[in-house]
Write a protein that holds these residues in place. Sequence first.
Motif, short mmCIF file in Angstrom:
data_model
loop_
_atom_site.label_atom_id
_atom_site.label_comp_id
_atom_site.label_asym_id
_atom_site.label_seq_id
_atom_site.Cartn_x
_atom_site.Cartn_y
_atom_site.Cartn_z
N GLN A 178 0.83 -1.20 0.00
CA GLN A 178 0.00 0.00 0.00
C GLN A 178 0.86 1.26 0.00
N GLU A 179 2.00 1.23 0.71
CA GLU A 179 2.90 2.39 0.69
C GLU A 179 3.44 2.63 -0.72
N ASN A 180 3.78 1.56 -1.42
CA ASN A 180 4.26 1.72 -2.79
C ASN A 180 3.17 2.29 -3.69
N SER A 181 1.94 1.91 -3.46
CA SER A 181 0.82 2.47 -4.23
C SER A 181 0.62 3.94 -3.92
N VAL A 182 0.79 4.33 -2.66
CA VAL A 182 0.67 5.74 -2.28
C VAL A 182 1.76 6.56 -2.97
N ILE A 183 2.98 6.04 -3.00
CA ILE A 183 4.08 6.75 -3.66
C ILE A 183 3.78 6.92 -5.14
N GLN A 184 3.37 5.86 -5.80
CA GLN A 184 3.09 5.94 -7.23
C GLN A 184 1.96 6.91 -7.51
N THR A 185 0.94 6.91 -6.68
CA THR A 185 -0.18 7.83 -6.87
C THR A 185 0.27 9.27 -6.69
N VAL A 244 2.51 10.30 -9.82
CA VAL A 244 1.75 10.47 -11.06
C VAL A 244 0.85 11.70 -10.98
N ALA A 245 0.16 11.87 -9.86
CA ALA A 245 -0.71 13.04 -9.72
C ALA A 245 0.07 14.34 -9.65
N GLY A 246 1.13 14.35 -8.85
CA GLY A 246 1.93 15.58 -8.71
C GLY A 246 2.62 15.99 -9.98
N SER A 247 3.21 15.03 -10.69
CA SER A 247 3.89 15.39 -11.93
C SER A 247 2.88 15.77 -13.01
N GLY A 248 1.71 15.17 -13.00
CA GLY A 248 0.67 15.55 -13.95
C GLY A 248 0.18 16.96 -13.74
N ILE A 249 -0.04 17.33 -12.48
CA ILE A 249 -0.48 18.69 -12.15
C ILE A 249 0.61 19.69 -12.49
N ALA A 250 1.86 19.38 -12.13
CA ALA A 250 2.96 20.30 -12.41
C ALA A 250 3.17 20.45 -13.92
N PHE A 251 3.05 19.35 -14.64
CA PHE A 251 3.25 19.42 -16.08
C PHE A 251 2.14 20.19 -16.77
N SER A 252 0.91 20.01 -16.31
CA SER A 252 -0.24 20.71 -16.91
C SER A 252 -0.13 22.22 -16.68
N GLY A 253 0.45 22.60 -15.55
CA GLY A 253 0.62 24.01 -15.26
C GLY A 253 1.75 24.66 -16.01
N ASN A 254 2.56 23.85 -16.69
CA ASN A 254 3.73 24.35 -17.38
C ASN A 254 3.31 25.13 -18.57
#
Length: 109
Positions: A89-96, A99-109
Amino acid sequence: MASKIAEAELDSVEKVFAAQEAVPSWKDQLTFRSFVIGFLLTILITFIKVKVSLNTEIIPSLNVCAGLLGYFCLKVWTQCSSQLPFTRQENSVIQTCVVAGSGIAFSGN
């Protein structure tokens, strides 16, 4: 014959996790180390996505990289410090988080 092998493998996997509870509580899944590693990997993956997209005009999906790097970082963390072993579950939290953080940061670029 293949179904017998698949059933035998399924039995062995179920036996390995039989002693564990099915799903830990949400407080056990959201740990400090998973958020720290998730944050650091988010920064790394975001820079990689921006660099690749600016050079090639292709937006890469780095979900598998996030999962593997999260697994590797947690494995190193637990071996260097004598803490409890990490959970799936910790590995799933990290992956989530990555993916979410880089997606948000990339979309704001």
